[in-house]
Design an enzyme around this catalytic site. Structure first.
Site, PDB file in Angstrom:
ATOM      1  NE  ARG A 158       0.832   2.086 -10.979  1.00  0.00           N
ATOM      2  CZ  ARG A 158       2.008   1.517 -11.113  1.00  0.00           C
ATOM      3  NH1 ARG A 158       2.760   0.862 -10.060  1.00  0.00           N
ATOM      4  NH2 ARG A 158       2.542   1.185 -12.322  1.00  0.00           N
ATOM      5  CB  ILE A 159      -0.106   3.827  -2.786  1.00  0.00           C
ATOM      6  CG1 ILE A 159      -0.120   2.252  -3.253  1.00  0.00           C
ATOM      7  CG2 ILE A 159      -0.459   3.677  -1.115  1.00  0.00           C
ATOM      8  CD1 ILE A 159       0.369   1.285  -2.793  1.00  0.00           C
ATOM      9  CG  ASP A 178       9.457   9.196  -6.082  1.00  0.00           C
ATOM     10  OD1 ASP A 178      10.304   8.291  -6.637  1.00  0.00           O
ATOM     11  OD2 ASP A 178       8.302   8.640  -5.973  1.00  0.00           O
ATOM     12  CB  THR A 235       0.665   1.207   4.147  1.00  0.00           C
ATOM     13  OG1 THR A 235       1.037   2.406   3.390  1.00  0.00           O
ATOM     14  CG2 THR A 235      -0.501   1.639   5.475  1.00  0.00           C
ATOM     15  CB  SER A 236       5.429   0.716   1.721  1.00  0.00           C
ATOM     16  OG  SER A 236       5.776   0.320   0.330  1.00  0.00           O
ATOM     17  NE  ARG A 237       6.217  -6.008  -0.197  1.00  0.00           N
ATOM     18  CZ  ARG A 237       4.676  -5.828  -0.428  1.00  0.00           C
ATOM     19  NH1 ARG A 237       3.980  -5.047   0.393  1.00  0.00           N
ATOM     20  NH2 ARG A 237       4.411  -6.295  -1.498  1.00  0.00           N
ATOM     21  CG  ASP A 261      -1.081  -3.143   6.514  1.00  0.00           C
ATOM     22  OD1 ASP A 261      -1.989  -3.702   7.341  1.00  0.00           O
ATOM     23  OD2 ASP A 261      -1.272  -3.285   5.317  1.00  0.00           O
ATOM     24  CD  GLU A 266       4.868  -8.532   6.174  1.00  0.00           C
ATOM     25  OE1 GLU A 266       4.559  -7.313   6.241  1.00  0.00           O
ATOM     26  OE2 GLU A 266       4.093  -8.962   4.969  1.00  0.00           O
ATOM     27  CG  HIS A 298       0.965  -7.050   3.954  1.00  0.00           C
ATOM     28  ND1 HIS A 298       2.028  -7.383   3.869  1.00  0.00           N
ATOM     29  CD2 HIS A 298       0.202  -6.357   3.177  1.00  0.00           C
ATOM     30  CE1 HIS A 298       2.207  -6.834   2.646  1.00  0.00           C
ATOM     31  NE2 HIS A 298       1.585  -6.161   2.299  1.00  0.00           N
TER      32      HIS A 298
HETATM   33  P1  NAD Z   1       4.694   2.719  -7.427  1.00  0.00           P
HETATM   34  O1  NAD Z   1       5.751   2.324  -8.211  1.00  0.00           O
HETATM   35  O2  NAD Z   1       3.478   3.472  -8.181  1.00  0.00           O
HETATM   36  O3  NAD Z   1       5.211   3.801  -6.313  1.00  0.00           O
HETATM   37  C1  NAD Z   1       6.709   3.528  -5.946  1.00  0.00           C
HETATM   38  C2  NAD Z   1       7.364   4.944  -5.677  1.00  0.00           C
HETATM   39  O4  NAD Z   1       8.481   4.795  -5.026  1.00  0.00           O
HETATM   40  C3  NAD Z   1       7.814   5.395  -7.249  1.00  0.00           C
HETATM   41  O5  NAD Z   1       7.386   6.731  -7.504  1.00  0.00           O
HETATM   42  C4  NAD Z   1       9.367   5.248  -7.087  1.00  0.00           C
HETATM   43  O6  NAD Z   1      10.024   6.249  -7.982  1.00  0.00           O
HETATM   44  C5  NAD Z   1       9.475   5.559  -5.629  1.00  0.00           C
HETATM   45  N1  NAD Z   1      10.797   5.207  -5.116  1.00  0.00           N
HETATM   46  C6  NAD Z   1      11.673   4.249  -5.675  1.00  0.00           C
HETATM   47  N2  NAD Z   1      12.903   4.070  -4.937  1.00  0.00           N
HETATM   48  C7  NAD Z   1      12.763   5.303  -4.012  1.00  0.00           C
HETATM   49  C8  NAD Z   1      13.870   5.622  -3.144  1.00  0.00           C
HETATM   50  N3  NAD Z   1      14.881   4.991  -3.151  1.00  0.00           N
HETATM   51  N4  NAD Z   1      13.369   7.063  -2.603  1.00  0.00           N
HETATM   52  C9  NAD Z   1      12.150   7.199  -2.755  1.00  0.00           C
HETATM   53  N5  NAD Z   1      11.243   6.905  -3.699  1.00  0.00           N
HETATM   54  C10 NAD Z   1      11.770   5.886  -4.199  1.00  0.00           C
HETATM   55  O7  NAD Z   1       4.164   1.723  -6.321  1.00  0.00           O
HETATM   56  P2  NAD Z   1       2.744   1.766  -5.341  1.00  0.00           P
HETATM   57  O8  NAD Z   1       1.758   1.117  -6.202  1.00  0.00           O
HETATM   58  O9  NAD Z   1       2.627   3.179  -5.027  1.00  0.00           O
HETATM   59  O10 NAD Z   1       3.160   0.822  -4.202  1.00  0.00           O
HETATM   60  C11 NAD Z   1       4.196   1.101  -3.080  1.00  0.00           C
HETATM   61  C12 NAD Z   1       4.533  -0.041  -2.331  1.00  0.00           C
HETATM   62  O11 NAD Z   1       3.424  -0.159  -1.538  1.00  0.00           O
HETATM   63  C13 NAD Z   1       4.753  -1.241  -3.171  1.00  0.00           C
HETATM   64  O12 NAD Z   1       6.164  -1.338  -3.575  1.00  0.00           O
HETATM   65  C14 NAD Z   1       4.490  -2.270  -2.124  1.00  0.00           C
HETATM   66  O13 NAD Z   1       5.522  -2.759  -1.387  1.00  0.00           O
HETATM   67  C15 NAD Z   1       3.405  -1.510  -1.096  1.00  0.00           C
HETATM   68  N6  NAD Z   1       1.976  -2.154  -1.060  1.00  0.00           N
HETATM   69  C16 NAD Z   1       1.532  -2.617   0.049  1.00  0.00           C
HETATM   70  C17 NAD Z   1       0.221  -3.050   0.160  1.00  0.00           C
HETATM   71  C18 NAD Z   1      -0.285  -3.346   1.381  1.00  0.00           C
HETATM   72  O14 NAD Z   1      -1.344  -4.096   1.551  1.00  0.00           O
HETATM   73  N7  NAD Z   1       0.265  -2.990   2.663  1.00  0.00           N
HETATM   74  C19 NAD Z   1      -0.499  -3.229  -0.936  1.00  0.00           C
HETATM   75  C20 NAD Z   1      -0.055  -2.928  -2.064  1.00  0.00           C
HETATM   76  C21 NAD Z   1       1.401  -2.229  -2.238  1.00  0.00           C
END
Ligand code: NAD
Length: 344
Positions: A158-159, A178, A235-237, A261, A266, A298
């Protein structure tokens, strides 16, 4: 129904309480806000609760879940998308209901990732400080035109998709990596192997969840595969990046810029004011010394719309649990609780 809300800030109180007052949520829910994070030290606060509501840096590991179970708590409501801090196996074993808010506002996070890219690239944060001091010298603020550059999106969920769409709008070439293909991504970008993405991208933006398979996906080896001088954005983890390796890459100029972020350590820092304390995390403090590193605490999710959505979906999840209905955001799915397959 008593809901113990951990890591509660004023904005959590505001959005959860306002949603409880105005939306179609059962009126017998009592919200108890606790500013402390959930952990082995604080878990007993939840002794009268029926459910707990947690955030990204709460510790929801096996001992904590076990203690929650002893207190009669039945549900764990994550008011965030990521759930790497929850031991789902233990939760399932003890028949907990666990749900998250998977898609409250992917655009909020994507827009923030792009804000980091823009700020770091054009040095707006440094310009802001200079101008306030009456210094209008623009030397050292030189950036690059993003139009025509290559942006690599690791994790095209999604992001990642939202980031790809924005960067496409900037006139960038977008590459994606991905483990699952997202058809929507293919209309804006091209799927490549991770090594190709690293080698060809001027900017690499991380959007994978933190899993065993993604931990330290950016490490000494992958950093060497990146284009020299490229920018890395996370911005993920925090656990997606080996911080020590990244510091070495910044020192050698292999990495040209870093925007974070999220940070692997953290938990000990973010969401609290440590300005009057000695910070003991030397890696984090080293990062703050680089002119080409931009750090935030974050906050990519932090928009009014996202907080409203998080509150609504958290209550919907709770209502599903109470009604014994199937919950689309349940993280405990028959036979798939340990590593839920991505949705594509
Ligand atoms: P999502 O599930 O829609 O997308 C994650 C993608 O990562 C999926 O398409 C999945 O197939 C892919 N993936 C999984 N394992 C993988 C790998 N080994 N190699 C490559 N790709 C892989 O999730 P999202 O809504 O896009 O969110 C992504 C991440 O963003 C969340 O898991 C969360 O940790 C982080 N997040 C951060 C904040 C923030 O405030 N900084 C806010 C929301 C989410």
């Amino acid at each position: 129904m008593k809901l113990a809300v951990f890591s509660a800030k004023a904005y959590d109180r505001h959005f959860l309480s306002a949603t409880l007052d105005t939306k179609h949520v059962a009126s017998d829910i009592q919200l108890n806000f606790h500013p402390v994070p959930l952990s082995s030290e604080t878990v007993d606060i939840a002794k009268d609760a029926d459910a707990v509501c947690c955030f990204v840096n709460d510790t929801v590991d096996a001992p904590v879940i076990h203690r929650l179970h002893e207190h009669g708590v039945k549900a764990i409501l994550m008011r965030c998308a990521g759930y790497n801090n929850v031991d789902l196996k233990k939760a399932e074993e003890l028949s907990f209901f666990v749900a998250n808010v998977p898609a409250y506002s992917p655009e909020a996070v994507a827009e923030f990732a792009v804000a980091l890219i823009q700020t770091l690239n054009r040095n707006t944060h440094r310009a802001y400080n200079r101008v306030r001091e009456g210094n209008f010298n623009i030397e050292g603020l030189l950036g690059q035109t993003l139009h025509g550059k290559t942006v690599g999106v690791a994790g095209t969920g999604r992001i990642g998709l939202a980031v790809a769409r924005i960067m496409k709008g900037f006139g960038c070439r977008v590459l994606g990596y991905d483990v699952f293909r997202n058809e929507a991504f293919e209309s804006v970008g091209e799927y490549v192997e991770l090594d190709v993405l690293l080698a060809e991208s001027d900017i690499v933006s991380l959007h994978c969840p933190l899993l065993e398979s993604t931990q330290y996906m950016i490490n000494e080896t992958s950093l060497q595969k990146m284009k020299r001088g490229a920018m890395l954005v996370n911005t993920s983890r925090g656990g997606l990046i080996d911080t020590k390796a990244v510091i070495r890459a910044l020192k050698s100029k292999q990495l040209g810029g870093l925007a974070l972020d999220v940070y692997e350590g953290e938990k000990a820092l973010f969401y609290d004011d440590h300005s009057g304390e000695i910070v003991h995390d030397d890696d984090y403090m080293r990062l703050t010394t680089f002119h080409n590193v931009l750090l935030t605490g974050h906050q990519a999710f932090f928009t009014q719309e996202a907080l409203g959505e998080i509150a609504e979906v958290t209550f919907q999840n709770l209502e599903d649990f109470r009604a014994g209905r199937q919950c689309k955001n349940s993280l405990i799915k028959a036979g798939a609780s340990v590593s839920r397959p991505p949705r594509h």
